[in-house]
Design a protein around this motif. Structure first.
Motif, PDB file in Angstrom:
ATOM      1  N   ILE A  41       0.865  -1.167  -0.011  1.00 46.61           N
ATOM      2  CA  ILE A  41       0.041   0.122   0.078  1.00 46.61           C
ATOM      3  C   ILE A  41       0.795   1.473   0.032  1.00 46.61           C
ATOM      4  CG2 ILE A  41      -1.415   1.390   1.549  1.00 46.61           C
ATOM      5  CD1 ILE A  41      -3.024  -0.747   2.206  1.00 46.61           C
ATOM      6  N   ASN A  42       2.004   1.306   0.815  1.00 45.64           N
ATOM      7  CA  ASN A  42       2.848   2.511   1.112  1.00 45.64           C
ATOM      8  C   ASN A  42       3.358   2.602  -0.318  1.00 45.64           C
ATOM      9  OD1 ASN A  42       2.451   3.585   3.410  1.00 45.64           O
ATOM     10  ND2 ASN A  42       3.929   1.989   4.494  1.00 45.64           N
ATOM     11  N   ILE A  43       4.133   1.545  -0.839  1.00 43.33           N
ATOM     12  CA  ILE A  43       4.906   1.778  -2.132  1.00 43.33           C
ATOM     13  C   ILE A  43       4.137   2.267  -3.334  1.00 43.33           C
ATOM     14  CG2 ILE A  43       6.112   0.285  -4.035  1.00 43.33           C
ATOM     15  CD1 ILE A  43       7.280  -1.236  -1.683  1.00 43.33           C
ATOM     16  N   PHE A  44       2.825   1.553  -3.257  1.00 40.66           N
ATOM     17  CA  PHE A  44       2.028   1.962  -4.528  1.00 40.66           C
ATOM     18  C   PHE A  44       1.490   3.565  -4.383  1.00 40.66           C
ATOM     19  CE2 PHE A  44      -1.788   0.794  -7.204  1.00 40.66           C
ATOM     20  CZ  PHE A  44      -0.808   0.425  -8.269  1.00 40.66           C
ATOM     21  N   GLY A  45       1.137   4.005  -3.088  1.00 35.04           N
ATOM     22  CA  GLY A  45       0.539   5.075  -2.993  1.00 35.04           C
ATOM     23  C   GLY A  45       1.693   6.191  -3.113  1.00 35.04           C
ATOM     24  N   LEU A  46       2.920   5.933  -2.712  1.00 35.95           N
ATOM     25  CA  LEU A  46       4.062   6.839  -2.979  1.00 35.95           C
ATOM     26  C   LEU A  46       4.308   6.887  -4.499  1.00 35.95           C
ATOM     27  CD1 LEU A  46       6.571   6.153   0.023  1.00 35.95           C
ATOM     28  CD2 LEU A  46       5.187   8.316  -0.618  1.00 35.95           C
ATOM     29  N   SER A  47       4.503   5.589  -5.001  1.00 39.35           N
ATOM     30  CA  SER A  47       4.953   5.746  -6.555  1.00 39.35           C
ATOM     31  C   SER A  47       3.733   6.452  -7.592  1.00 39.35           C
ATOM     32  CB  SER A  47       5.048   4.489  -7.123  1.00 39.35           C
ATOM     33  OG  SER A  47       3.962   3.779  -7.456  1.00 39.35           O
ATOM     34  N   LEU A  48       2.615   6.639  -7.094  1.00 40.24           N
ATOM     35  CA  LEU A  48       1.788   7.279  -7.758  1.00 40.24           C
ATOM     36  C   LEU A  48       1.869   8.801  -7.763  1.00 40.24           C
ATOM     37  CD1 LEU A  48      -1.886   5.282  -7.377  1.00 40.24           C
ATOM     38  CD2 LEU A  48      -0.455   5.699  -9.582  1.00 40.24           C
ATOM     39  N   GLY A  49       2.010   9.302  -6.496  1.00 38.43           N
ATOM     40  CA  GLY A  49       2.541  10.450  -6.210  1.00 38.43           C
ATOM     41  C   GLY A  49       3.416  11.033  -6.873  1.00 38.43           C
ATOM     42  N   MET A  50       4.612  10.119  -6.721  1.00 46.19           N
ATOM     43  CA  MET A  50       5.962  10.631  -7.337  1.00 46.19           C
ATOM     44  C   MET A  50       5.707  10.421  -8.827  1.00 46.19           C
ATOM     45  SD  MET A  50       8.238   8.573  -4.705  1.00 46.19           S
ATOM     46  CE  MET A  50       9.912   9.239  -4.630  1.00 46.19           C
ATOM     47  N   SER A  51       5.146   9.687  -9.511  1.00 53.74           N
ATOM     48  CA  SER A  51       5.109   9.662 -10.922  1.00 53.74           C
ATOM     49  C   SER A  51       4.489  10.888 -11.626  1.00 53.74           C
ATOM     50  CB  SER A  51       4.010   8.512 -11.377  1.00 53.74           C
ATOM     51  OG  SER A  51       4.830   7.368 -11.143  1.00 53.74           O
ATOM     52  N   ALA A  52       3.116  11.239 -10.714  1.00 51.40           N
ATOM     53  CA  ALA A  52       2.685  12.729 -11.032  1.00 51.40           C
ATOM     54  C   ALA A  52       3.486  13.853 -10.828  1.00 51.40           C
ATOM     55  CB  ALA A  52       1.209  12.814 -10.233  1.00 51.40           C
ATOM     56  N   GLY A  53       4.110  13.878  -9.684  1.00 47.35           N
ATOM     57  CA  GLY A  53       5.303  14.807  -9.410  1.00 47.35           C
ATOM     58  C   GLY A  53       6.147  14.772 -10.628  1.00 47.35           C
ATOM     59  N   VAL A  54       6.954  13.846 -10.971  1.00 49.93           N
ATOM     60  CA  VAL A  54       7.923  13.779 -12.088  1.00 49.93           C
ATOM     61  C   VAL A  54       7.354  14.399 -13.438  1.00 49.93           C
ATOM     62  CG1 VAL A  54       9.536  12.483 -13.593  1.00 49.93           C
ATOM     63  CG2 VAL A  54       9.325  12.063 -11.005  1.00 49.93           C
ATOM     64  N   ILE A  55       6.229  14.071 -13.970  1.00 51.35           N
ATOM     65  CA  ILE A  55       5.654  14.445 -14.946  1.00 51.35           C
ATOM     66  C   ILE A  55       5.182  15.790 -14.988  1.00 51.35           C
ATOM     67  CG2 ILE A  55       3.421  14.336 -16.379  1.00 51.35           C
ATOM     68  CD1 ILE A  55       3.972  11.623 -16.778  1.00 51.35           C
ATOM     69  N   ILE A  56       4.790  16.197 -13.736  1.00 55.35           N
ATOM     70  CA  ILE A  56       4.559  17.839 -13.646  1.00 55.35           C
ATOM     71  C   ILE A  56       5.789  18.712 -13.650  1.00 55.35           C
ATOM     72  CG2 ILE A  56       3.123  19.464 -12.079  1.00 55.35           C
ATOM     73  CD1 ILE A  56       1.263  17.431 -11.458  1.00 55.35           C
ATOM     74  N   TYR A  57       7.091  18.064 -13.104  1.00 49.96           N
ATOM     75  CA  TYR A  57       8.086  18.805 -13.102  1.00 49.96           C
ATOM     76  C   TYR A  57       8.600  19.054 -14.518  1.00 49.96           C
ATOM     77  CZ  TYR A  57      13.068  19.466 -12.722  1.00 49.96           C
ATOM     78  OH  TYR A  57      14.466  20.106 -13.029  1.00 49.96           O
ATOM     79  N   LEU A  58       8.549  17.998 -15.323  1.00 46.46           N
ATOM     80  CA  LEU A  58       9.059  17.885 -16.500  1.00 46.46           C
ATOM     81  C   LEU A  58       8.229  18.869 -17.461  1.00 46.46           C
ATOM     82  CD1 LEU A  58       9.361  14.203 -17.616  1.00 46.46           C
ATOM     83  CD2 LEU A  58      11.252  15.590 -17.616  1.00 46.46           C
ATOM     84  N   MET A  59       7.009  19.053 -17.326  1.00 44.17           N
ATOM     85  CA  MET A  59       6.300  19.720 -18.005  1.00 44.17           C
ATOM     86  C   MET A  59       6.645  21.338 -17.532  1.00 44.17           C
ATOM     87  SD  MET A  59       2.573  18.019 -17.802  1.00 44.17           S
ATOM     88  CE  MET A  59       1.433  19.218 -18.224  1.00 44.17           C
ATOM     89  N   VAL A  60       6.310  21.514 -16.351  1.00 39.27           N
ATOM     90  CA  VAL A  60       6.803  22.967 -15.820  1.00 39.27           C
ATOM     91  C   VAL A  60       8.052  23.594 -16.083  1.00 39.27           C
ATOM     92  CG1 VAL A  60       6.728  24.394 -13.759  1.00 39.27           C
ATOM     93  CG2 VAL A  60       4.933  22.647 -14.009  1.00 39.27           C
TER      94      VAL A  60
END
Length: 814
Positions: free
Chosen positions: A23-42
């Motif tokens: 649960i922990n790994i899955f929750g964190l990896s989703l948040g981090m994926s979104a974080g990385v993609i948004i970082y790339l765009m911005v």
């Protein structure tokens, strides 16, 4: 050795608590994926054109003009501004024109026949200082060659397109023919294109000397002060000691010397090079305009999604404390220090976060595919290998480890070994329990804000697409022909022949010949003067033109008078709209019929039409005049019969295309459906709606993972209590109520807190539209209901299972 000692127990712990860990790994990896993609765009958007030397000192001169009260903002300036800029104003280091140029191109082969390229985009006219201002790398030739008339510099891609198999050095000296002004230019240099994070997307640079020293000077209007053409732009670089404000002032002094401001009100401004990418007002060069407020909102979203993952982690780690208590007690008894235990727990966190990051990197292709509509096309998997992205990954892992790991580590390492080893159950301290409830509340508020935001944005997008624009846009097809004043081809008999042929097609109800559609992204306007009781009223009116069937085809009702007729080029008849009548200060429309504009009475009002939207619903309706103008009628408007099924459209289109190619063999056939074109006005809003839906899905999913962990923990810690209550006669509904009570309370609280937040945000966003939907009361209970159903479904399965468990099992050990 010590690090290994921390990692091995950490790894064992992970495997022992498989469910909580995943649960922990899955929750964190989703948040981090979104974080990385948004970082790339911005990062991509904000880094535009910052790599040029002294980019903070490069500006574009822009025009802010005023036509009878209607502002017009453009990146274009009068052609005559160029010369005095470099000679008369102190503090300007470099200036260059940047004039967009369009023409078909002929490349004559040495032995083979010549090749023609139809209007290749991204051609511009510049002076040598352009290449001094911007960091281009030269492959062959140098910038001095651009001082000569009739020289052109190409990027390597463009050279490859025109001269397929030639080496760059052998392309030098080749000639290119531009058909528009029949210029023959010699290739004198080849450069590498700029990186993708630049607005300067030009591929072909013709020397300014070709125009400024020849007869073409007049044709391009390079000596004219009053004419402002959005294709003629000027860039300048100011010296380090100069002030932007002073130079702006000096340019406007220059303007007032050369332009009569009573005739043309307005001023020049300087726009930073790095702002052009974000600019929807003065226009930019790429087809995609970045939006600062969307970028900032995305950064907030990324932060919240990462925080949601961290909150899951903190909740589950502190909830899992009782199962770790004995281990901690034994380790403390054997002499472990609190600091060593803290390091041990943070190492475990680091392990989980690193696994989450690896999963996030592996699922990146999937996320890039899901979000391809919002991500600039220049961003792809290879973007992940840039040094700054790798640094971002490392910083993210460290930050999330600290955010998620420090609090649980401090709590867990603080247990008292005596109490623990006596066998007393560890009840979380009241502060820990409250902390957990508070964090769960934060998660639910975030999810609820996303749910309500999604409902709000969808409601507005739906409103924009379905609002009645004041004319009938359904089943209307527009075909543009080359008979327009811009190509210099005056409409002739061909237009009438084409119209008759279109009318003969079965399935077509009406055909009208005119200018642009009622609602269009292009515009045409003129200032008209009206005299009423000795008062002079100047009105800047949008112009729409068409034949006698135009208003009928679009079902635009006349409130008074009749349609205009074409008399001749100097005498015009107009139908005006309600907004225009209001600006003229006349309420009784019958009094307007027969009156005229100007002092020569050559422009008569014959009717008043109902208002309709001429642009997107972001903007209010402006004054409008409708006239019949055969010289400007190059668009054919077709209404397809109501009873015709969509499946028959391709057949009708083929028939239109056949007639088009017969009459206009040199032009490409292009058509558009009006309702589709108008939906493009709201592409940004549709994107926002889609994006926020995805974010909502992610937020709810991470939330549910957290709730699942929490309910499992609650059930575990209250197993005995449930057993005792059942033995004492409590029924399953009582038990479910007992276990659900706390959760439902938190959900209700989150609904109450998020409502005002969303109300304020939605109001602020909706105020950007001239026409907007209301923030209806039902959105809030609906959003609450959605959250309540989702959380209840997440919780119920485990709670019902606990309530139905056999009490003899849970009480056997006593």
């Amino acid at each position: 050795h010590m690090i290994l000692n921390n990692f091995i127990p950490g790894w064992r712990n992970l495997l022992r608590n498989k469910f909580f860990s995943s649960i922990n790994i899955f929750g964190l990896s989703l948040g981090m994926s979104a974080g990385v993609i948004i970082y790339l765009m911005v990062q991509f958007d904000y880094s535009h054109d910052r790599f040029h030397t002294g980019s903070d000192r490069i500006y574009r001169v822009v025009s802010n003009l005023d036509f009878a009260g209607t502002p017009w903002r453009t990146g274009g300036v009068p052609g005559a501004l160029l010369a005095p800029l470099s000679n008369e104003i102190k503090g300007i280091e470099l200036t260059t024109p940047l004039i967009k140029y369009n023409a078909d191109i002929i490349i004559s082969g040495d032995h083979s026949e010549s090749k023609t390229f139809k209007d290749p985009r991204d051609i511009t006219i510049v002076s040598p200082s352009y290449f001094e201002m911007f960091n281009y790398k030269w492959i062959a030739g140098d910038r001095a060659s651009l001082e000569k008339p009739y020289s052109v510099v190409l990027t390597e891609e463009r050279a490859g397109k025109y001269f397929k198999d030639l080496d760059p050095s052998t392309v030098i000296g080749k000639t290119i023919q531009y058909t528009g002004d029949s210029i023959l230019a010699t290739v004198t240099g080849i450069v590498h294109s700029l990186p993708q994070n630049s607005e300067l997307i030009f591929q072909e640079f013709i020397s300014y000397a070709s125009f400024s020293k020849t007869v073409l000077r007049k044709r391009q209007g390079l000596d004219s002060w009053p004419t402002t053409n959005s294709n003629c732009q000027v860039l300048l670089k100011i010296s380090e000691s100069a002030s932007k404000a002073q130079i702006e002032k000096d340019i406007n002094i220059l303007r007032s010397k050369n332009i009569d401001s009573t005739h043309l009100k307005g001023n020049f401004g300087l726009q930073a090079l790095t702002d052009i990418h974000f600019d929807g007002v003065y226009g930019n060069f790429k087809s995609r305009t970045a939006n600062r407020s969307i970028s900032n909102a995305l950064m907030l979203v990324a932060l919240f999604l990462i925080l949601l993952g961290c909150v899951n982690f903190i909740n589950l780690s502190t909830a899992n404390a009782p199962t770790r208590a004995k281990e901690i007690g034994i380790r403390k008894t054997l002499g472990s220090l609190r600091s060593q235990l803290t390091v041990q727990f943070i190492t475990e966190t680091f392990l989980i976060v690193s696994i989450a990051m690896m999963i996030s990197v592996l699922t990146m292709p999937l996320f890039l595919k899901l979000f391809k509509d919002f991500i600039p096309e220049e961003i792809n998997l290879s973007s992940l290998l840039q040094p700054h992205v790798i640094i971002f990954f490392i910083v993210l892992v460290v930050l999330v480890t600290l955010l998620g790991g420090v609090y649980p580590a401090v709590i867990l390492s603080g247990f008292n070994p005596v109490t623990v080893l006596k066998g007393s159950a560890i009840k979380g301290s009241p502060s820990t329990v409250w902390m957990r409830k508070g964090l769960t509340l934060f998660q639910l508020i975030t999810a609820q804000v996303f749910i309500l935001g999604t409902l709000m944005v969808l409601k507005q997008v739906n409103f924009l697409i379905h609002k009645d624009p004041g004319f009938n846009k359904d089943a209307v097809l527009n075909v543009e022909t080359p008979l327009n004043p811009f190509t210099g081809v005056v409409p002739d008999q061909t237009a009438n022949v084409f119209k008759e042929k279109l009318k003969s097609i079965p399935g077509i109800d009406l055909v009208s010949r005119g200018g642009i559609t009622p609602s269009s992204s292009s515009w045409s306007s003129r200032v008209l003067t009206y005299y009423r009781d000795q008062a002079k009223i100047d009105v800047n009116a949008q112009i729409r033109s068409g034949d006698s069937l135009y208003l009928n085809l679009y079902q635009i009702p006349l409130l008074a008078g009749r349609s205009p007729r074409y008399i001749n080029d100097s005498i015009q008849e107009f139908v005006i709209n309600e907004t225009m009548a209001a600006q003229l200060g006349v309420n009784d429309y019958s009094k307007l019929i027969g009156t005229s504009f100007g002092s020569n009475h050559h422009q008569t009002i014959t009717g008043v039409s109902k208002d309709f939207n001429m642009k997107s619903l972001h903007e209010a309706i402006e004054p409008m005049v409708f006239t019949e103008d055969p010289n400007n009628s190059f668009v054919f408007h077709l209404r397809i019969k109501k009873q015709i099924d969509h499946k028959q459209y391709p057949k009708i289109l083929d028939q239109i295309k056949t007639y088009y190619q017969e009459l206009f063999p040199k032009s490409d056939f292009y058509y558009s459906f009006l309702d589709e074109e108008m939906n493009k006005f709201y592409a940004t809003e549709a994107h926002i709606a889609k994006l926020i839906r995805w974010c909502m899905g992610l937020a709810i999913f991470i939330c549910c993972l957290g709730l699942l962990g929490m309910v499992l923990h609650t059930v575990q810690t209250r197993v005995k209590e449930v057993g005792v209550r059942k033995v004492l006669g409590a029924g399953i509904p009582n038990i479910i109520q007992l276990l659900m009570k706390d959760f439902v309370l938190i959900v209700f609280l989150s609904i109450i807190i998020s409502a005002p937040i969303v109300y304020l945000l939605a109001n602020k966003w909706l105020n950007k539209f001239a026409y907007r939907t209301e923030i209806s009361w039902w959105i809030f209970p609906l959003g609450g209901l959605i959250l309540l159903v989702i959380t209840s479904l997440t919780l119920s399965f485990n709670i019902i299972r606990a309530a139905r468990a056999n009490p003899t099992e849970s009480l056997r050990s006593e």
